[in-house]
Design a protein around this motif. Structure first.
Motif, short mmCIF file in Angstrom:
data_model
loop_
_atom_site.label_atom_id
_atom_site.label_comp_id
_atom_site.label_asym_id
_atom_site.label_seq_id
_atom_site.Cartn_x
_atom_site.Cartn_y
_atom_site.Cartn_z
N ALA A 21 0.84 -1.21 0.00
CA ALA A 21 0.00 0.00 0.00
C ALA A 21 0.87 1.26 0.00
O ALA A 21 0.59 2.21 -0.73
N CYS A 22 1.91 1.26 0.80
CA CYS A 22 2.82 2.41 0.84
C CYS A 22 3.58 2.56 -0.47
O CYS A 22 3.78 3.67 -0.96
N ILE A 23 3.98 1.43 -1.05
CA ILE A 23 4.70 1.47 -2.32
C ILE A 23 3.79 2.00 -3.42
O ILE A 23 4.18 2.86 -4.21
N ALA A 24 2.56 1.52 -3.49
CA ALA A 24 1.61 1.98 -4.51
C ALA A 24 1.40 3.49 -4.43
O ALA A 24 1.24 4.16 -5.45
N ALA A 25 1.45 4.03 -3.23
CA ALA A 25 1.19 5.47 -3.04
C ALA A 25 2.27 6.36 -3.64
O ALA A 25 2.03 7.54 -3.86
N VAL A 26 3.45 5.82 -3.95
CA VAL A 26 4.51 6.66 -4.54
C VAL A 26 4.36 6.75 -6.06
O VAL A 26 5.06 7.52 -6.70
N PHE A 27 3.44 5.95 -6.63
CA PHE A 27 3.21 5.94 -8.08
C PHE A 27 1.87 6.56 -8.44
O PHE A 27 0.92 6.47 -7.65
N THR A 28 1.79 7.14 -9.64
CA THR A 28 0.50 7.58 -10.14
C THR A 28 -0.34 6.33 -10.41
O THR A 28 0.20 5.23 -10.59
N THR A 48 5.35 -10.20 -16.48
CA THR A 48 5.48 -9.24 -17.57
C THR A 48 6.71 -8.36 -17.39
O THR A 48 7.17 -8.14 -16.26
N ASP A 49 7.23 -7.85 -18.49
CA ASP A 49 8.33 -6.89 -18.44
C ASP A 49 7.80 -5.46 -18.54
O ASP A 49 8.58 -4.52 -18.56
N HIS A 50 6.48 -5.30 -18.61
CA HIS A 50 5.86 -3.98 -18.70
C HIS A 50 4.66 -3.94 -17.76
O HIS A 50 3.56 -4.37 -18.11
N MET A 51 4.90 -3.44 -16.56
CA MET A 51 3.84 -3.36 -15.57
C MET A 51 3.09 -2.04 -15.73
O MET A 51 3.72 -1.00 -15.96
N ILE A 52 1.79 -2.10 -15.59
CA ILE A 52 0.95 -0.90 -15.72
C ILE A 52 0.06 -0.81 -14.49
O ILE A 52 -0.65 -1.76 -14.15
N GLY A 53 0.10 0.34 -13.85
CA GLY A 53 -0.74 0.60 -12.69
C GLY A 53 0.01 0.43 -11.38
O GLY A 53 0.81 -0.49 -11.22
N ALA A 54 -0.25 1.34 -10.47
CA ALA A 54 0.42 1.33 -9.17
C ALA A 54 0.24 0.01 -8.41
O ALA A 54 1.22 -0.49 -7.85
N PRO A 55 -0.96 -0.60 -8.40
CA PRO A 55 -1.10 -1.86 -7.65
C PRO A 55 -0.21 -2.99 -8.19
O PRO A 55 0.40 -3.73 -7.41
N GLN A 56 -0.11 -3.12 -9.51
CA GLN A 56 0.71 -4.19 -10.09
C GLN A 56 2.20 -3.95 -9.78
O GLN A 56 2.92 -4.88 -9.40
N ILE A 57 2.66 -2.73 -9.93
CA ILE A 57 4.06 -2.39 -9.64
C ILE A 57 4.36 -2.65 -8.16
O ILE A 57 5.37 -3.26 -7.82
#
Length: 138
Positions: A21-28, A48-57
């Motif tokens: 949750a804290c990690i997701a908050a640093v991303f758009t 994947t080598d291309h993650m999209i979205g704060a939750p996945q990252i």
């Protein structure tokens, strides 16, 4: 106002927390993390080598990468900022499943939007990484 360089350096501290949750908050919300196609980490984890979205990252940083790497030690070689872009050069050392050592150099190009990270482009020695993870040539 926090500078893009400070935002990225603070993000690295947050990554170490392994708190998704804290990690997701640093991303758009629509952030992207783009790594080289067919890199050893993505292949080994069937990821994947291309993650999209704060939750996945965030899930990858907090949980998934730790299935391949343990005892992670990251040493910054350089941090360079120009406008909304921040370049981080680092060396990552870790332990692979079975106890083999992993060591590779990385370069990350972060693009910051406001006070969050919008994009990360990741570069590494893919051949060296492949040999350490799989013990053979691609």
């Amino acid at each position: 106002m926090t500078s893009p360089k400070e935002i990225v350096l603070n993000a690295w501290k947050t990554f170490a927390s392994r708190d998704a949750a804290c990690i997701a908050a640093v991303f758009t919300d629509d952030a992207e993390w783009i790594a080289p196609k067919g890199n050893a980490t993505a292949v080994a984890l069937d990821h994947t080598d291309h993650m999209i979205g704060a939750p996945q990252i965030a899930r990858f940083i907090a949980q998934e990468m730790h299935k391949l790497f343990s005892n992670i030690d990251i040493a910054f070689v350089g941090v360079h900022a120009d406008g909304d872009r921040v370049i981080v050069e680092e060396r990552m050392r870790a332990t692979l499943p079975g106890g083999a050592p992993y060591e590779n150099d990385y370069c990350f190009v972060f693009t910051v939007a406001g006070d969050r990270i919008r994009e990360v482009r990741e570069y590494m020695d893919t051949r060296k990484g492949w040999r350490m993870v799989f013990g053979e040539e691609a």
